[in-house]
Design a protein around this motif. Sequence first.
Motif, PDB file in Angstrom:
ATOM      1  N   SER A 145       0.717  -1.314   0.124  1.00  0.00           N
ATOM      2  CA  SER A 145      -0.121   0.039  -0.188  1.00  0.00           C
ATOM      3  C   SER A 145       0.918   1.560   0.252  1.00  0.00           C
ATOM      4  O   SER A 145       0.560   2.478  -1.011  1.00  0.00           O
ATOM      5  N   LEU A 146       1.766   1.152   1.248  1.00  0.00           N
ATOM      6  CA  LEU A 146       2.911   2.197   0.706  1.00  0.00           C
ATOM      7  C   LEU A 146       3.194   2.729  -1.153  1.00  0.00           C
ATOM      8  O   LEU A 146       2.839   3.957  -1.731  1.00  0.00           O
ATOM      9  N   ALA A 147       4.071   1.235  -1.675  1.00  0.00           N
ATOM     10  CA  ALA A 147       4.702   1.671  -3.121  1.00  0.00           C
ATOM     11  C   ALA A 147       3.269   2.471  -3.958  1.00  0.00           C
ATOM     12  O   ALA A 147       3.540   2.772  -4.314  1.00  0.00           O
ATOM     13  N   SER A 148       2.448   1.446  -3.648  1.00  0.00           N
ATOM     14  CA  SER A 148       0.924   1.552  -4.264  1.00  0.00           C
ATOM     15  C   SER A 148       0.909   3.294  -4.247  1.00  0.00           C
ATOM     16  O   SER A 148       0.722   4.950  -5.551  1.00  0.00           O
ATOM     17  N   ALA A 149       1.105   3.788  -3.502  1.00  0.00           N
ATOM     18  CA  ALA A 149       0.482   5.360  -2.404  1.00  0.00           C
ATOM     19  C   ALA A 149       1.781   6.094  -3.493  1.00  0.00           C
ATOM     20  O   ALA A 149       1.490   7.111  -4.007  1.00  0.00           O
ATOM     21  N   MET A 150       2.845   5.535  -2.877  1.00  0.00           N
ATOM     22  CA  MET A 150       4.125   6.803  -3.496  1.00  0.00           C
ATOM     23  C   MET A 150       4.130   6.651  -5.211  1.00  0.00           C
ATOM     24  O   MET A 150       3.858   7.938  -6.176  1.00  0.00           O
ATOM     25  N   VAL A 151       3.527   5.492  -5.752  1.00  0.00           N
ATOM     26  CA  VAL A 151       3.420   5.745  -7.904  1.00  0.00           C
ATOM     27  C   VAL A 151       2.184   6.643  -7.789  1.00  0.00           C
ATOM     28  O   VAL A 151       2.486   7.799  -8.455  1.00  0.00           O
ATOM     29  N   ILE A 152       1.624   6.594  -7.290  1.00  0.00           N
ATOM     30  CA  ILE A 152      -0.062   6.696  -7.451  1.00  0.00           C
ATOM     31  C   ILE A 152      -0.025   8.675  -7.527  1.00  0.00           C
ATOM     32  O   ILE A 152       0.275   9.607  -7.782  1.00  0.00           O
ATOM     33  N   GLY A 153       0.662   9.400  -6.444  1.00  0.00           N
ATOM     34  CA  GLY A 153       0.822   9.892  -5.614  1.00  0.00           C
ATOM     35  C   GLY A 153       2.131  10.698  -6.760  1.00  0.00           C
ATOM     36  O   GLY A 153       1.419  12.116  -7.042  1.00  0.00           O
ATOM     37  N   THR A 154       2.876   9.787  -7.032  1.00  0.00           N
ATOM     38  CA  THR A 154       4.119  10.740  -8.004  1.00  0.00           C
ATOM     39  C   THR A 154       3.121  11.147  -9.556  1.00  0.00           C
ATOM     40  O   THR A 154       2.686  12.494  -9.666  1.00  0.00           O
ATOM     41  N   ILE A 155       1.889  10.329 -10.059  1.00  0.00           N
ATOM     42  CA  ILE A 155       1.518  10.388 -11.010  1.00  0.00           C
ATOM     43  C   ILE A 155       0.450  11.217 -10.771  1.00  0.00           C
ATOM     44  O   ILE A 155       0.666  12.326 -11.920  1.00  0.00           O
ATOM     45  N   MET A 156      -0.631  11.614  -9.612  1.00  0.00           N
ATOM     46  CA  MET A 156      -1.330  12.770  -9.574  1.00  0.00           C
ATOM     47  C   MET A 156      -0.934  13.982  -9.416  1.00  0.00           C
ATOM     48  O   MET A 156      -1.697  14.678  -9.782  1.00  0.00           O
ATOM     49  N   GLN A 157       0.455  13.574  -8.842  1.00  0.00           N
ATOM     50  CA  GLN A 157       0.493  15.653  -8.402  1.00  0.00           C
ATOM     51  C   GLN A 157       1.342  15.728  -9.730  1.00  0.00           C
ATOM     52  O   GLN A 157       1.478  17.240 -10.005  1.00  0.00           O
ATOM     53  N   THR A 158       1.988  15.387 -10.369  1.00  0.00           N
ATOM     54  CA  THR A 158       2.120  15.891 -11.603  1.00  0.00           C
ATOM     55  C   THR A 158       1.254  16.054 -13.252  1.00  0.00           C
ATOM     56  O   THR A 158       1.562  17.124 -12.920  1.00  0.00           O
ATOM     57  N   ILE A 159      -0.131  15.441 -12.717  1.00  0.00           N
ATOM     58  CA  ILE A 159      -1.333  16.205 -13.772  1.00  0.00           C
ATOM     59  C   ILE A 159      -1.256  17.127 -12.983  1.00  0.00           C
ATOM     60  O   ILE A 159      -1.763  18.113 -13.957  1.00  0.00           O
ATOM     61  N   PHE A 160      -1.886  16.782 -11.464  1.00  0.00           N
ATOM     62  CA  PHE A 160      -1.589  18.805 -11.187  1.00  0.00           C
ATOM     63  C   PHE A 160      -1.557  19.288 -11.933  1.00  0.00           C
ATOM     64  O   PHE A 160      -1.948  20.783 -11.453  1.00  0.00           O
ATOM     65  N   TYR A 161       0.033  19.646 -11.305  1.00  0.00           N
ATOM     66  CA  TYR A 161       1.139  20.704 -12.255  1.00  0.00           C
ATOM     67  C   TYR A 161       0.726  20.882 -13.344  1.00  0.00           C
ATOM     68  O   TYR A 161       0.827  21.855 -14.180  1.00  0.00           O
ATOM     69  N   LEU A 162       0.708  19.484 -13.899  1.00  0.00           N
ATOM     70  CA  LEU A 162       0.650  19.954 -15.670  1.00  0.00           C
ATOM     71  C   LEU A 162      -0.393  20.874 -15.886  1.00  0.00           C
ATOM     72  O   LEU A 162      -0.519  21.953 -17.073  1.00  0.00           O
ATOM     73  N   LYS A 163      -1.264  20.505 -15.255  1.00  0.00           N
ATOM     74  CA  LYS A 163      -3.066  21.628 -15.682  1.00  0.00           C
ATOM     75  C   LYS A 163      -2.738  22.635 -14.943  1.00  0.00           C
ATOM     76  O   LYS A 163      -3.716  23.242 -15.688  1.00  0.00           O
ATOM     77  N   ASN A 164      -2.225  22.884 -14.326  1.00  0.00           N
ATOM     78  CA  ASN A 164      -1.997  24.526 -13.623  1.00  0.00           C
ATOM     79  C   ASN A 164      -0.623  24.718 -14.614  1.00  0.00           C
ATOM     80  O   ASN A 164      -0.875  26.749 -14.112  1.00  0.00           O
ATOM     81  N   GLY A 165      -0.300  24.788 -15.413  1.00  0.00           N
ATOM     82  CA  GLY A 165       0.913  25.034 -16.700  1.00  0.00           C
ATOM     83  C   GLY A 165       1.957  25.423 -15.371  1.00  0.00           C
ATOM     84  O   GLY A 165       2.763  26.297 -16.247  1.00  0.00           O
ATOM     85  N   ARG A 166       2.270  24.575 -14.667  1.00  0.00           N
ATOM     86  CA  ARG A 166       2.873  25.091 -14.392  1.00  0.00           C
ATOM     87  C   ARG A 166       4.720  24.129 -14.097  1.00  0.00           C
ATOM     88  O   ARG A 166       5.719  24.241 -13.488  1.00  0.00           O
ATOM     89  N   ILE A 167       4.234  23.336 -15.388  1.00  0.00           N
ATOM     90  CA  ILE A 167       5.404  21.636 -16.019  1.00  0.00           C
ATOM     91  C   ILE A 167       5.230  22.737 -17.564  1.00  0.00           C
ATOM     92  O   ILE A 167       4.478  22.479 -18.136  1.00  0.00           O
ATOM     93  N   ALA A 168       6.415  23.296 -17.708  1.00  0.00           N
ATOM     94  CA  ALA A 168       7.136  23.701 -19.028  1.00  0.00           C
ATOM     95  C   ALA A 168       8.082  22.213 -20.027  1.00  0.00           C
ATOM     96  O   ALA A 168       8.496  23.101 -20.767  1.00  0.00           O
ATOM     97  N   VAL A 169       7.075  21.193 -19.698  1.00  0.00           N
ATOM     98  CA  VAL A 169       7.493  20.005 -20.384  1.00  0.00           C
ATOM     99  C   VAL A 169       6.863  19.891 -21.451  1.00  0.00           C
ATOM    100  O   VAL A 169       5.356  19.411 -21.002  1.00  0.00           O
ATOM    101  N   ASN A 170       7.366  19.486 -22.410  1.00  0.00           N
ATOM    102  CA  ASN A 170       6.561  18.963 -24.000  1.00  0.00           C
ATOM    103  C   ASN A 170       5.625  17.760 -23.006  1.00  0.00           C
ATOM    104  O   ASN A 170       6.151  16.400 -22.209  1.00  0.00           O
ATOM    105  N   TYR A 171       4.479  17.392 -23.348  1.00  0.00           N
ATOM    106  CA  TYR A 171       3.725  16.126 -22.845  1.00  0.00           C
ATOM    107  C   TYR A 171       4.087  14.861 -22.601  1.00  0.00           C
ATOM    108  O   TYR A 171       3.898  14.691 -21.666  1.00  0.00           O
TER     109      TYR A 171
END
Lengths: 188, 188, 188, 188
Positions: free
Chosen positions: D145-171
């Motif tokens: 569950s810890l591993a899942s949490a970390m992986v999901i967190g990594t993904i979701m947070q990235t999407i969150f910032y991506l959406k808010n235009g704070r990541i300037a990298v190509n999709y």
Amino acid sequence: MARPLTKKTDVIDAALALFMRKGIKATTTRAIALRAGISEGTIYRHFHSKEDLAESIFEHNLDYFWKYLKGYLKNTKNTEEMLQAFVAGFFEFSRREQRRYGFIISAHQTELKRHSREKMKPKQMLTKILRLGQKEGIFRKMDLSLASAMVIGTIMQTIFYLKNGRIAVNYDDVIKEVTQTCLKMVKK
Amino acid sequence: MARPLTKKTDVIDAALALFMRKGIKATTTRAIALRAGISEGTIYRHFHSKEDLAESIFEHNLDYFWKYLKGYLKNTKNTEEMLQAFVAGFFEFSRREQRRYGFIISAHQTELKRHSREKMKPKQMLTKILRLGQKEGIFRKMDLSLASAMVIGTIMQTIFYLKNGRIAVNYDDVIKEVTQTCLKMVKK
Amino acid sequence: MARPLTKKTDVIDAALALFMRKGIKATTTRAIALRAGISEGTIYRHFHSKEDLAESIFEHNLDYFWKYLKGYLKNTKNTEEMLQAFVAGFFEFSRREQRRYGFIISAHQTELKRHSREKMKPKQMLTKILRLGQKEGIFRKMDLSLASAMVIGTIMQTIFYLKNGRIAVNYDDVIKEVTQTCLKMVKK
Amino acid sequence: MARPLTKKTDVIDAALALFMRKGIKATTTRAIALRAGISEGTIYRHFHSKEDLAESIFEHNLDYFWKYLKGYLKNTKNTEEMLQAFVAGFFEFSRREQRRYGFIISAHQTELKRHSREKMKPKQMLTKILRLGQKEGIFRKMDLSLASAMVIGTIMQTIFYLKNGRIAVNYDDVIKEVTQTCLKMVKK
DNA sequence: GATGAATGAGTTTTCATTCAT
DNA sequence: TATGAATGAAAACTCATTCAT
């Protein structure tokens, strides 16, 4: 009686049960339809409105009640017996036809448009009995509507408390007692 | 009593008038607010819900009624006079405090939650009087709740018809007649 | 710290607790006043609006969080240790200051006006650390905001599940594990 | 699929769009009705309450999301590929189904009753993948569950910032990078 | 500064009635 | 006849904000 072709009776049965338990206003057409196993629209095929339905049910049941009482009076030999039968019939009806009785009372007292209330048939019946007794000289002279009101009130209130479990007396004794009391009220 | 700082009494007054005339269910919070000259929200500052408001008013008025009756019984010299005063007080209250009386009756009979209906103080008062009379040997032995029910019914129904203009007798005569009848009902 | 003369802190404390538990929108000023033991009006003596209160609390707590993290980084000797301290500080804060942390997260993600969300100070701190590591050649080259997002996401999601009781590992082990994982993510 | 006979789907579509944009609490039934081109009453023909509507939409979309991910995993040949597909699917869903994704996230984090949040199907899917990889010996041993949490967190947070235009990298680069990072996190 | 009753615009919800099928 | 989805007007209730004390 053959199986009715329409669902009118289903509507009436369901509405009666609900009107009686919760009052007309508090009963929704949705609830009626649900209980009757029909759709809401169907109600309006048979009645103009909820109000119309209620009035119709009221009159039908009042009539039913009146006929019930007439049956009770059929074999009476004198005026005193008539009054006794009236009281007994009232009680019996309230017990055997709880839903009908409950609805008649509540609708009569608060919920129906005035014009429907005018013809409280059972009360007229009582008035007749009392008038007869006065003519015969066995009941004392007093305003007939007043006397009817008092007798009916005595009966109805007793039933009301009986229903709410606040009278701890055996049912038959109650009837006997009320009958005697009513006689005392009107006799000389 | 000083001018109240809140509009709680305004709410109560308006609600009482409307509840009494149209019943609780048929009275809207909007109508109450309009009549009280306040906003709907204000109702909810003082009461949890319309139901809560109704119950509160019911209890307050029942209490008021009860005190009114107590005042009537104050100067009685014996049990019979107490019963007479009870009847007279009941009638007087129904006439002088038409709105309060009307509301108490209708709320009691159909609209309130059961628990609020339990404590019908005036009926308990009557029961006490009857018990006293039985002890003294001037009233005949019968179930007290039954006797109370009958007496109250006689009174209430008379008032009901009186109000609906179906009794053509002079008011004072009605009271006299009903008082006598009630005595007849319970005396030996 | 002397006893404050105004009730501003009471408002803030109560609001924080409620905002965090139920969200800003779902928290009423009434509830805040109740919990703070003050009147609703008092809230408006200190803040323009509920929104203003929320924003103020958000910024104050974000600042508090940031200072908390700075304290954790004070005694680090190299960049890797800084990252380790950052992770540990994040976890510690979320545990010691549950209400503050919870509020920051939820407000940040959905409820506040955009402009308030811009300055996510802790994330900027992380970015700095990562930039440093890249300069020193110990972290691999990758977009800084992307890297920060991933690391922060890893941490936050872990805390989220930890709080909801869905991770069955001992707290210290979790921190150790997450720290290692974060290093793995960014190191060459 | 034939044109639906009811407007249930209209309600759902409108509600989803609004819930996602402003949150459940901040979306009014009026707004839903307006957008759906129906009357407010219609909402209540299909759902008990706004809350009920929200929960229903949440579950439906979570299911949809889950099926979407399953589709992504279909043609994978080994566990590592499964994890890659999971990450890619997550990103793709968040991009192609922005409204659905946004709603799922925000509802999950704050707005729904606890019980609805329990069943986070995609996380369960990830847990399965990680368990498999651990059995095969290619992922390192750590709490699932810890591993899942970390992986999901990594993904979701990235999407969150991506959406808010704070990541300037190509999709596409972001996906590639996140995928690699996630593998690094869990591999030996 | 502090209070809390009052506001009123807004919210969710209800329900008798209609109407296309 | 029967259906039941849809309506829309009105119901009960909420709540951030104001203001006289």
